[in-house]
Design a protein around this motif. Structure first.
Motif, PDB file in Angstrom:
ATOM      1  N   ALA A 206      28.457  44.454-101.076  1.00  0.00           N
ATOM      2  CA  ALA A 206      28.636  43.024-101.331  1.00  0.00           C
ATOM      3  C   ALA A 206      29.985  42.580-100.809  1.00  0.00           C
ATOM      4  O   ALA A 206      30.911  43.371-100.615  1.00  0.00           O
ATOM      5  N   GLY A 207      30.107  41.285-100.560  1.00  0.00           N
ATOM      6  CA  GLY A 207      31.363  40.707-100.098  1.00  0.00           C
ATOM      7  C   GLY A 207      31.179  39.221 -99.892  1.00  0.00           C
ATOM      8  O   GLY A 207      30.095  38.667-100.133  1.00  0.00           O
ATOM      9  N   HIS A 208      32.234  38.555 -99.482  1.00  0.00           N
ATOM     10  CA  HIS A 208      32.103  37.130 -99.216  1.00  0.00           C
ATOM     11  C   HIS A 208      32.783  36.773 -97.905  1.00  0.00           C
ATOM     12  O   HIS A 208      33.729  37.425 -97.455  1.00  0.00           O
ATOM     13  N   ILE A 209      32.268  35.729 -97.292  1.00  0.00           N
ATOM     14  CA  ILE A 209      32.723  35.261 -95.985  1.00  0.00           C
ATOM     15  C   ILE A 209      33.083  33.787 -96.111  1.00  0.00           C
ATOM     16  O   ILE A 209      32.417  33.022 -96.816  1.00  0.00           O
ATOM     17  N   ARG A 210      34.126  33.383 -95.433  1.00  0.00           N
ATOM     18  CA  ARG A 210      34.559  31.985 -95.469  1.00  0.00           C
ATOM     19  C   ARG A 210      34.194  31.252 -94.183  1.00  0.00           C
ATOM     20  O   ARG A 210      34.073  31.852 -93.124  1.00  0.00           O
ATOM     21  N   THR A 211      34.066  29.940 -94.318  1.00  0.00           N
ATOM     22  CA  THR A 211      33.913  29.066 -93.160  1.00  0.00           C
ATOM     23  C   THR A 211      34.422  27.685 -93.554  1.00  0.00           C
ATOM     24  O   THR A 211      34.792  27.453 -94.711  1.00  0.00           O
ATOM     25  N   PHE A 212      34.461  26.759 -92.615  1.00  0.00           N
ATOM     26  CA  PHE A 212      34.951  25.415 -92.911  1.00  0.00           C
ATOM     27  C   PHE A 212      33.952  24.649 -93.766  1.00  0.00           C
ATOM     28  O   PHE A 212      32.733  24.747 -93.565  1.00  0.00           O
ATOM     29  N   LEU A 213      34.470  23.859 -94.691  1.00  0.00           N
ATOM     30  CA  LEU A 213      33.625  23.050 -95.564  1.00  0.00           C
ATOM     31  C   LEU A 213      32.770  22.083 -94.745  1.00  0.00           C
ATOM     32  O   LEU A 213      31.588  21.868 -95.054  1.00  0.00           O
ATOM     33  N   GLN A 214      33.350  21.507 -93.703  1.00  0.00           N
ATOM     34  CA  GLN A 214      32.633  20.488 -92.942  1.00  0.00           C
ATOM     35  C   GLN A 214      31.482  21.057 -92.120  1.00  0.00           C
ATOM     36  O   GLN A 214      30.685  20.307 -91.565  1.00  0.00           O
ATOM     37  N   CYS A 215      31.379  22.397 -92.058  1.00  0.00           N
ATOM     38  CA  CYS A 215      30.240  22.980 -91.355  1.00  0.00           C
ATOM     39  C   CYS A 215      28.934  22.752 -92.111  1.00  0.00           C
ATOM     40  O   CYS A 215      27.846  22.885 -91.540  1.00  0.00           O
TER      41      CYS A 215
END
Length: 265
Positions: A206-215
């Motif tokens: 398991a893990g988490h990935i980030r991206t831009f909110l506006q995507c």
């Protein structure tokens, strides 16, 4: 190359007005200034074998205190803003003609000798692949654009992490302008650090990935192939095709012998 360096203001001559200077020559690392006193000039000048790296990003540590931080620009010192909402912002700077960035840390007046540490992490990046650290609308829009077939095949070969999994949940942080994607990982093909962890009890990665909110990322069913870059201990999304779509693209490239590397899924 990574660099960890620790300096202490307690060892300086209290009568000296000299500014201590430190050179950091690796492409990423951590500097810690214990008991800040007077001033410290930090030169980030990595030993580069080519000119593709042209940007330095710094992120103050969570316990940063006891000093103000400036960046030298055309002979002037520009104060970097402090934390907002308990979170330190990442700052990125173009290297000058000498391929360096100069920072100036000035200790704040203190009435006692309680321990304080002014520290920061830094990374030297390629402008063309600097991930999410340039927080401006143009770069965010480019990051939101779906990967084309060529970009996807290159991401599988070169990115910091490649994992197969499904989306467990999505959380939007409006203040930070970031979306966090929590995933259950079926297979970790590659990761530069230990961002994706194996749960011994369940046997699931398991893990988490980030991206831009506006995507505007939304929950999706099925298995995806997540690829991206790692910055300051966080995984940032670049390409995330569905596994079945990736297999079609990869098999077609393999048939034409245009795939940049072999990948077994």
């Amino acid at each position: 190359m990574r660099h960890w360096k620790t300096n202490s203001g307690l060892v300086w001559d209290s009568l000296s007005r000299a500014v201590q200077q430190v050179h950091l020559c690796c492409t990423e690392g951590l500097l810690e200034w214990l008991y800040p006193s007077k001033a410290l000039r930090v030169i980030l000048q990595p030993n580069l074998v080519n000119g593709k790296y042209s940007t330095v990003c710094i992120k103050p540590t969570s316990e940063f205190q006891g000093a103000n931080m400036y960046v030298e620009k055309k002979g002037q010192l520009l104060l970097l803003p402090g934390e907002a909402g308990g979170v330190w912002k990442v700052h990125c700077f173009e290297m000058d003609k000498m391929q360096r960035v100069a920072l100036f840390l000035q200790a704040s007046p203190q009435k006692d000798l309680s321990r304080r540490t002014a520290g920061f992490h830094y990374e030297v990046l390629n402008n063309g692949h600097s991930g999410p650290l340039f927080h401006n609308s143009d770069h965010a829009q480019d990051s939101c654009r779906p990967c084309n077939d060529k970009e996807l095949l290159m991401a599988i070969c070169r990115n910091d992490f490649v994992v197969r999994g499904s989306i467990k949940s999505i959380t939007h942080d409006v203040e930070a302008h970031v979306t966090q994607i929590d995933i259950n990982t079926i297979k970790v093909y590659r990761q530069r650090s230990s961002i994706f962890q194996l749960d011994d009890a369940s046997g699931i990665w398991a893990g988490h990935i980030r991206t831009f909110l506006q995507c505007g990322v939304k929950q999706g069913d099925g298995d995806f192939l997540f690829t991206g870059t790692e910055h300051f201990g966080n995984a940032w999304l670049q390409c995330a095709p569905r596994v079945k779509d990736f297999l079609e693209i990869y098999q077609a490239a393999k048939h034409l012998r245009t795939n940049p590397c072999n990948f077994q899924i």
